[in-house]
Design a protein around this motif. Structure first.
Motif, short mmCIF file in Angstrom:
data_model
loop_
_atom_site.label_atom_id
_atom_site.label_comp_id
_atom_site.label_asym_id
_atom_site.label_seq_id
_atom_site.Cartn_x
_atom_site.Cartn_y
_atom_site.Cartn_z
N ALA A 35 49.38 55.68 33.88
CA ALA A 35 48.13 55.04 33.45
C ALA A 35 48.13 53.55 33.82
CB ALA A 35 47.96 55.21 31.93
N SER A 36 49.28 52.91 33.69
CA SER A 36 49.33 51.47 33.99
C SER A 36 49.14 51.22 35.48
CB SER A 36 50.66 50.91 33.50
OG SER A 36 50.58 49.52 33.47
N LEU A 37 49.74 52.12 36.29
CA LEU A 37 49.55 51.99 37.74
C LEU A 37 48.10 52.22 38.14
CD1 LEU A 37 52.46 53.81 39.56
CD2 LEU A 37 51.68 51.50 39.99
N VAL A 38 47.50 53.24 37.54
CA VAL A 38 46.08 53.52 37.86
C VAL A 38 45.25 52.29 37.52
CG1 VAL A 38 44.06 54.90 37.23
CG2 VAL A 38 46.25 56.03 37.61
N ARG A 39 45.50 51.72 36.35
CA ARG A 39 44.78 50.51 35.92
C ARG A 39 44.92 49.41 36.95
NH1 ARG A 39 46.34 45.78 33.90
NH2 ARG A 39 48.52 46.42 33.98
N GLN A 40 46.15 49.11 37.34
CA GLN A 40 46.37 47.97 38.25
C GLN A 40 45.85 48.26 39.66
OE1 GLN A 40 50.01 45.73 38.02
NE2 GLN A 40 50.04 45.40 40.23
N ILE A 41 46.15 49.46 40.17
CA ILE A 41 45.73 49.77 41.55
C ILE A 41 44.20 49.82 41.63
CG2 ILE A 41 45.87 51.41 43.47
CD1 ILE A 41 48.64 52.27 42.44
N ALA A 42 43.58 50.40 40.60
CA ALA A 42 42.11 50.48 40.61
C ALA A 42 41.50 49.08 40.57
CB ALA A 42 41.62 51.32 39.43
N GLN A 43 42.03 48.22 39.70
CA GLN A 43 41.51 46.83 39.65
C GLN A 43 41.70 46.13 40.99
OE1 GLN A 43 43.31 44.60 36.46
NE2 GLN A 43 42.57 46.00 34.89
N HIS A 44 42.82 46.42 41.61
CA HIS A 44 43.10 45.81 42.91
C HIS A 44 42.09 46.31 43.95
CE1 HIS A 44 46.70 44.48 45.64
NE2 HIS A 44 45.56 43.98 46.05
N ALA A 45 41.86 47.64 43.97
CA ALA A 45 40.89 48.22 44.92
C ALA A 45 39.50 47.64 44.67
CB ALA A 45 40.86 49.74 44.76
N HIS A 46 39.09 47.59 43.39
CA HIS A 46 37.75 47.06 43.08
C HIS A 46 37.63 45.60 43.56
CE1 HIS A 46 37.39 50.65 40.76
NE2 HIS A 46 37.79 50.19 39.58
N SER A 47 38.73 44.85 43.43
CA SER A 47 38.69 43.43 43.84
C SER A 47 38.42 43.32 45.34
CB SER A 47 40.01 42.73 43.53
OG SER A 47 40.32 42.86 42.17
N GLU A 48 39.07 44.20 46.10
CA GLU A 48 38.87 44.15 47.55
C GLU A 48 37.42 44.46 47.90
OE1 GLU A 48 41.23 43.23 49.66
OE2 GLU A 48 43.13 43.62 48.64
N ILE A 49 36.85 45.44 47.20
CA ILE A 49 35.48 45.88 47.52
C ILE A 49 34.46 44.82 47.07
CG2 ILE A 49 33.73 47.65 46.99
CD1 ILE A 49 35.99 48.60 48.92
N ILE A 50 34.59 44.34 45.83
CA ILE A 50 33.67 43.30 45.36
C ILE A 50 33.91 42.02 46.16
CG2 ILE A 50 33.05 41.80 43.39
CD1 ILE A 50 32.01 44.52 42.83
N GLY A 51 35.18 41.81 46.55
CA GLY A 51 35.55 40.59 47.29
C GLY A 51 34.89 40.48 48.66
N MET A 52 34.26 41.55 49.13
CA MET A 52 33.54 41.45 50.41
C MET A 52 32.26 40.62 50.26
SD MET A 52 33.82 45.46 51.31
CE MET A 52 32.83 45.45 52.79
N GLN A 53 31.73 40.56 49.03
CA GLN A 53 30.40 39.96 48.87
C GLN A 53 30.34 38.44 49.08
OE1 GLN A 53 28.09 41.19 45.46
NE2 GLN A 53 29.02 43.21 45.44
N PRO A 54 31.24 37.66 48.45
CA PRO A 54 31.08 36.20 48.59
C PRO A 54 31.08 35.75 50.04
CG PRO A 54 32.71 36.72 46.90
CD PRO A 54 32.34 38.01 47.54
N GLU A 55 32.03 36.25 50.85
CA GLU A 55 32.05 35.84 52.25
C GLU A 55 30.98 36.58 53.06
OE1 GLU A 55 36.50 35.34 53.57
OE2 GLU A 55 36.24 36.84 52.00
N GLY A 56 30.73 37.84 52.69
CA GLY A 56 29.71 38.62 53.40
C GLY A 56 28.37 37.89 53.43
#
Ligand code: FAQ
Length: 317
Positions: A35-56
């Motif tokens: 569960a802890s890995l899912v939490r961290q990896i998912a947050q990390h994945a979401h950051s990469e996806i949302i992180g496209m917007q500011p520079e995009g």
């Protein structure tokens, strides 16, 4: 009896972690580790996806074809990182659509840094230099994380992040050594991104609820404060080379510790931004939901292709 079996499995699991043997998807693992890995990896994945917007936001306004090609490649890389990370999370038995839904309904987090606006072209440089610089500092440590698929995803991601950091540094270098107005633009941007970049590493060790267990399980290899310190030590000489000032009057070399001292971080701001009240939280999620809805036809087409072709291929194999 069941409890005894679980205890001995957990002991064996901890021995493997302590012996630096990677945990793989089919291995037994405690439910809390999963569960802890899912939490961290998912947050990390979401950051990469949302992180496209500011520079995009700056792709259509890049000042030259060269800069536009670099920026396009970088933003596409971030999408790729998100996809590797969702795949790594899927090996833990979670469904990608469920994770995407958790992001879009605000039930899972993404990095605080992406809730700040990109107000000038120099922000593309600051994100590359500081935000990717902070991300690499953290992710290099994660190449040694105990879960195999996550550690392996980090290796490729780190290589790409190095290019991202270099392009940001180079962009800012040109602005900083350009006209007076360009230099001011670079400095003003660094002033805004410095403190939020330090917050990316998470709360101080003494108030980081997940750290102790994550360190014991080898998910985290280096603490939040230690990573933050490494980032500051790495970045100060780079700022000097760039010819920009870091906006912290208390920042100075400490001969006795062999590291830089720096001023207090505004943790109230951090908690406000993580809690949903940052400058761009609502905008980021609204845009992500819209992109998801607009992409429905692609998912629909992929699903119908898979229904028609995949069973035939499996039979043939
Ligand atoms: N933002 O107990 P801890 C990138 C939360 S990738 C939001 O210390 P942990 C590439 C934390 O989740 C950037 N929330 O937590 C790129 C926890 O909440 P929870 C993303 C944060 O997990 C560049 C609570 O606070 N990188 O930038 C933040 O042990 C340019 C308590 O914290 C990663 O995700 C934050 N900054 O340590 C893309 C790396 N910090 O879940 C586009 C992987 C903490 O209990 C453009 N993640 N929180 O409700 C990690 O290494 C860890 O998860 C930490 C946090 C270090 C972020």
């Amino acid at each position: 009896m069941e409890q005894m079996v679980d205890d001995s499995l957990e002991d064996a699991f901890q021995h493997r972690i302590d012996a630096e043997v990677k945990i793989e998807p089919r291995d037994w693992m405690p439910e809390r580790y999963r569960a802890s890995l899912v939490r961290q990896i998912a947050q990390h994945a979401h950051s990469e996806i949302i992180g496209m917007q500011p520079e995009g936001n700056w792709i259509t306004r890049a000042p030259s074809l060269r800069r536009k090609a670099i920026l396009l490649a970088k933003v596409q890389d971030e999408a790729g990182h998100g996809l590797y990370l969702y795949s790594a999370a899927e090996t833990l038995g979670v469904d990608r659509e469920a994770l995407v839904d958790m992001l879009q309904t605000g039930r899972q987090k993404y990095s605080s840094i992406f809730n700040y606006p990109t107000l000038s072209w120099a922000d593309v440089g600051s994100i590359g230099w500081l935000v990717d610089g902070a991300a690499i500092t953290n992710q290099l440590a994660l190449t040694h994380t105990s879960y195999g698929p996550y550690a392996r995803a980090m290796v490729k991601i780190c290589r790409e992040e190095s290019f991202h950091q270099r392009q940001g540094f180079e962009l800012l270098w040109h602005l900083s050594h350009g006209t007076e107005a360009q230099h001011e633009m670079a400095q003003e941007s660094v002033n805004r991104w410095w403190w939020p970049s330090l917050m990316m590493f998470g709360p101080p060790d003494h108030s980081s609820p997940n750290s102790e267990q994550s360190m014991r399980w080898g998910i985290k290899r280096v603490s939040n404060d230690e990573l933050r310190r490494r980032f500051v030590d790495m970045t100060v000489p780079q700022a000097r080379a760039l010819g920009v000032l870091l906006p912290d009057p208390e920042l100075r070399w400490n001969e006795s510790t062999g590291h830089h001292d720096f001023g207090p971080i505004n943790w109230d701001e951090f908690h406000r931004v993580v809690g949903g009240d940052g400058p761009c939280n609502a905008e980021r999620l609204t845009r992500r939901r819209r992109a998801h809805e607009e992409g429905e036809w692609v998912r629909e087409a992929a699903r119908s292709w898979a229904t028609r072709h995949v069973p035939a291929r499996i039979e043939a194999a």
